[in-house]
Design a protein around this motif. Structure first.
Motif, PDB file in Angstrom:
ATOM      1  N   UNK A   1      21.455  22.374  16.362  1.00 55.54           N
ATOM      2  CA  UNK A   1      20.324  22.231  17.663  1.00 55.54           C
ATOM      3  C   UNK A   1      20.354  22.867  18.978  1.00 55.54           C
ATOM      4  N   UNK A   2      21.570  23.681  18.860  1.00 57.75           N
ATOM      5  CA  UNK A   2      21.873  24.327  20.174  1.00 57.75           C
ATOM      6  C   UNK A   2      22.647  23.809  21.117  1.00 57.75           C
ATOM      7  N   UNK A   3      23.075  22.643  21.119  1.00 58.82           N
ATOM      8  CA  UNK A   3      24.072  21.681  21.676  1.00 58.82           C
ATOM      9  C   UNK A   3      25.504  22.506  22.060  1.00 58.82           C
ATOM     10  N   UNK A   4      26.277  22.231  22.826  1.00 54.37           N
ATOM     11  CA  UNK A   4      27.283  23.052  23.374  1.00 54.37           C
ATOM     12  C   UNK A   4      28.595  22.622  22.172  1.00 54.37           C
ATOM     13  N   UNK A   5      28.312  21.521  21.643  1.00 55.41           N
ATOM     14  CA  UNK A   5      29.496  20.921  20.772  1.00 55.41           C
ATOM     15  C   UNK A   5      29.968  21.679  19.554  1.00 55.41           C
ATOM     16  N   UNK A   6      30.975  22.035  19.592  1.00 59.87           N
ATOM     17  CA  UNK A   6      31.390  22.829  18.394  1.00 59.87           C
ATOM     18  C   UNK A   6      32.779  21.999  17.998  1.00 59.87           C
ATOM     19  N   UNK A   7      32.966  21.194  16.910  1.00 63.93           N
ATOM     20  CA  UNK A   7      34.136  20.604  16.218  1.00 63.93           C
ATOM     21  C   UNK A   7      35.517  21.397  16.162  1.00 63.93           C
ATOM     22  N   UNK A   8      35.138  22.728  15.699  1.00 63.52           N
ATOM     23  CA  UNK A   8      36.255  23.797  15.872  1.00 63.52           C
ATOM     24  C   UNK A   8      36.731  23.857  17.071  1.00 63.52           C
ATOM     25  N   UNK A   9      36.027  23.993  18.258  1.00 64.05           N
ATOM     26  CA  UNK A   9      36.608  24.210  19.600  1.00 64.05           C
ATOM     27  C   UNK A   9      37.209  23.053  20.018  1.00 64.05           C
ATOM     28  N   UNK A  10      36.749  21.945  19.804  1.00 67.29           N
ATOM     29  CA  UNK A  10      37.539  20.576  19.897  1.00 67.29           C
ATOM     30  C   UNK A  10      38.942  20.856  19.649  1.00 67.29           C
ATOM     31  N   UNK A  11      39.177  21.198  18.424  1.00 65.60           N
ATOM     32  CA  UNK A  11      40.452  21.368  17.722  1.00 65.60           C
ATOM     33  C   UNK A  11      41.369  22.353  18.466  1.00 65.60           C
ATOM     34  N   UNK A  12      40.843  23.679  18.680  1.00 60.09           N
ATOM     35  CA  UNK A  12      41.103  24.805  19.355  1.00 60.09           C
ATOM     36  C   UNK A  12      41.798  24.409  20.568  1.00 60.09           C
ATOM     37  N   UNK A  13      40.696  23.920  21.482  1.00 61.94           N
ATOM     38  CA  UNK A  13      41.023  23.445  22.531  1.00 61.94           C
ATOM     39  C   UNK A  13      42.253  22.231  22.789  1.00 61.94           C
ATOM     40  N   UNK A  14      42.260  21.356  21.712  1.00 64.16           N
ATOM     41  CA  UNK A  14      43.473  20.745  21.932  1.00 64.16           C
ATOM     42  C   UNK A  14      44.813  21.256  21.505  1.00 64.16           C
ATOM     43  N   UNK A  15      44.657  22.331  20.545  1.00 60.10           N
ATOM     44  CA  UNK A  15      46.028  23.122  20.365  1.00 60.10           C
ATOM     45  C   UNK A  15      46.373  23.948  21.492  1.00 60.10           C
ATOM     46  N   UNK A  16      45.488  24.432  22.304  1.00 65.83           N
ATOM     47  CA  UNK A  16      45.520  25.357  23.247  1.00 65.83           C
ATOM     48  C   UNK A  16      46.493  24.639  24.554  1.00 65.83           C
ATOM     49  N   UNK A  17      45.679  23.183  24.802  1.00 62.68           N
ATOM     50  CA  UNK A  17      46.330  22.219  25.669  1.00 62.68           C
ATOM     51  C   UNK A  17      47.730  21.809  25.481  1.00 62.68           C
ATOM     52  N   UNK A  18      47.862  21.629  24.240  1.00 58.93           N
ATOM     53  CA  UNK A  18      49.287  21.209  23.718  1.00 58.93           C
ATOM     54  C   UNK A  18      50.252  22.220  23.614  1.00 58.93           C
ATOM     55  N   UNK A  19      49.763  23.602  23.579  1.00 62.04           N
ATOM     56  CA  UNK A  19      50.781  24.643  23.633  1.00 62.04           C
ATOM     57  C   UNK A  19      51.038  24.746  25.212  1.00 62.04           C
ATOM     58  N   UNK A  20      49.994  24.678  26.006  1.00 60.68           N
ATOM     59  CA  UNK A  20      50.333  24.972  27.639  1.00 60.68           C
ATOM     60  C   UNK A  20      51.358  23.658  28.025  1.00 60.68           C
ATOM     61  N   UNK A  21      51.019  22.392  27.363  1.00 63.63           N
ATOM     62  CA  UNK A  21      52.118  21.209  27.643  1.00 63.63           C
ATOM     63  C   UNK A  21      53.535  21.697  27.247  1.00 63.63           C
ATOM     64  N   UNK A  22      53.571  22.267  26.210  1.00 66.69           N
ATOM     65  CA  UNK A  22      54.847  22.570  25.482  1.00 66.69           C
ATOM     66  C   UNK A  22      55.580  23.806  26.198  1.00 66.69           C
ATOM     67  N   UNK A  23      54.829  24.737  26.778  1.00 64.01           N
ATOM     68  CA  UNK A  23      55.564  25.905  27.635  1.00 64.01           C
ATOM     69  C   UNK A  23      55.800  25.029  28.931  1.00 64.01           C
ATOM     70  N   UNK A  24      55.310  24.323  29.548  1.00 65.14           N
ATOM     71  CA  UNK A  24      55.382  23.571  30.470  1.00 65.14           C
ATOM     72  C   UNK A  24      56.958  22.730  30.254  1.00 65.14           C
TER      73      UNK A  24
END
Length: 433
Positions: free
Chosen positions: A317-340
């Motif tokens: 219906x055009x809302x911003x939510x994408x479940x795929x993006x939720x998982x991709x963002x979680x992985x990207x943040x986790x990788x950022x924490x790992x590099x930290x």
């Protein structure tokens, strides 16, 4: 005897497997940043789920075309790489097709590998056409930026090259072609090299052999940086997936503890915590460390196939939510924490960021209808909804930052015993209408 090729092969093998092992350890460390969760129940059902979903691809074939092609690539790529065992032995010992001594069975195996290699090559081309020519909508959503888009194509090119090298290697192997056993496909490629000298054919065969095995080692190590990590993680992910009915909301132990304390007549809920007392647990999740390790495993397992997003009613219906993006963002943040952690020798130094707001917006979280369509659609049992709900819990219980409509409803329930703005005497009047 010249042992230099054997030594170089052993060095390449040690470096390739060593770097892969290092990255696997880093992956396990990152996943363990999540808090613990008990998933030791009903092991028989868990083994069954892993066999049916990860190994049997039962959820992939719900979309027959993509499912069938994926099975060809999956089965073909796994079985063909059995031949890697022979390549490793040959590379270390300096032998040539060491398993050919087993006779007709060898011809049957290599013949099967050649047929599968051709099928994989064709299937990969079809996948490339679907992604780049037909441009299926789910592959071109806003979250599919340059890297996710290119990553998928890189893997397709990798597979095309590896399958081609395998067939060329067989086609230019004079000894193998002379056996006339197992060269089911390569016999039709061999005529392309007619007119080449024996030494030239040997050079082409050896070059294809070396690039093939080095390509496999490169591919193995590329997995860590790619969405195709699911090749390895789909098995544990389906095993540890929740067995609870979809939609069942779990109780937070921290909330239960707080409620019991508030109802205890011997405890003053307004008193300051005693010195040395355990601090109350955080409600919900605002960053990856607040999630459990299964949710972090989910993030690394995501194939970015977009089935979840294509089924999501909010996204449709055009809302911003994408479940795929939720998982991709979680992985990207986790990788950022790992590099930290890597930079700071295992200690996380606050970087002023978190999963909430810096990666996933509140608008995305509240757009979710909690319908579980994304959970049902995922071919490897990933649960984006669990992350969304945990982050909503944080907003409501830690920040009192729910949308106005939800705050009004909760106030009405507290005051009137119903979500509507009627007094308690009138709250059942709707039954008579």
């Amino acid at each position: 005897m010249n042992y230099l090729p054997n030594i170089l092969f052993a060095i390449a093998l040690i470096i390739g497997i060593g770097y892969f092992t290092k990255n696997v350890k880093k992956l396990i460390r990152n996943i363990k940043l999540g808090h613990d969760i008990d998933v030791s129940d009903n092991k028989s059902q868990r083994w069954k789920n892993m066999a049916m979903i990860a190994l049997g691809q039962s959820k992939m074939v719900r979309r027959p075309v993509a499912g069938f092609l994926h099975i060809i690539v999956y089965v073909g790529f796994v079985i063909i790489n059995i031949e890697v065992l022979e390549i490793i032995i040959d590379g270390i010992l300096g032998t040539h097709r060491v398993f050919s001594s087993i006779g007709p069975l060898y011809g049957f195996l290599i013949g099967s590998f050649e047929i599968l290699a051709l099928l994989v090559f064709v299937a990969v081309i079809v996948f490339w056409i679907r992604r780049n020519i037909l441009k299926l909508q789910r592959f071109w959503k806003s979250e599919m930026t340059s890297w996710p888009k290119n990553d998928a194509n890189y893997i397709l090119y990798f597979e095309m090259v590896l399958m081609s090298l395998f067939l060329i290697m067989n086609a230019t192997d004079i000894h193998f072609q002379a056996m006339n056993s197992g060269n089911i496909i390569s016999q039709y490629i061999a005529p392309l090299f007619e007119g080449f000298s024996v030494s030239s054919l040997h050079i082409i065969e050896r070059t294809a052999w070396w690039i093939h095995i080095l390509g496999i080692l490169v591919f193995l190590n590329y997995l860590y940086f790619s969405k195709h990590l699911h090749i390895l993680l789909a098995f544990p992910n389906t095993f540890y997936a929740s067995l609870k009915p979809k939609g069942q909301f779990d109780n937070l132990a921290a909330v239960t503890k707080e409620v019991k304390m508030m109802m205890d007549p011997n405890v003053n809920p307004f008193a300051a915590p005693a010195e040395g007392a355990e601090m109350p647990a955080k409600f919900g999740a605002s960053d990856v460390q607040d999630l459990n390790w299964v949710q972090l495993l989910n993030a690394y397992t995501c194939t970015e196939c977009g089935r979840c997003t294509s089924e999501c009613p909010a996204n449709q219906t055009g809302k911003k939510l994408s479940p795929r993006k939720i998982m991709m963002d979680t992985r990207d943040r986790l990788e950022e924490v790992g590099k930290n952690l890597d930079v700071n020798k295992g200690t996380f130094v606050d970087d002023g960021k978190q999963l909430l707001d810096n990666y996933i917006t509140r608008e995305e979280l509240w757009a979710c209808t909690s319908c579980n369509a994304c959970v049902e659609a995922c071919p490897v049992s990933i649960n984006p909804l669990s992350i969304i709900l945990d982050m909503r819990r944080y907003l409501v219980m830690e920040q009192s930052a729910a949308p106005v409509e939800l705050n009004n409803m909760m106030t009405n329930i507290e005051n009137n015993g119903a979500p509507w703005p009627y007094n308690q005497m009138d709250r059942l009047n709707w039954k008579n209408e």
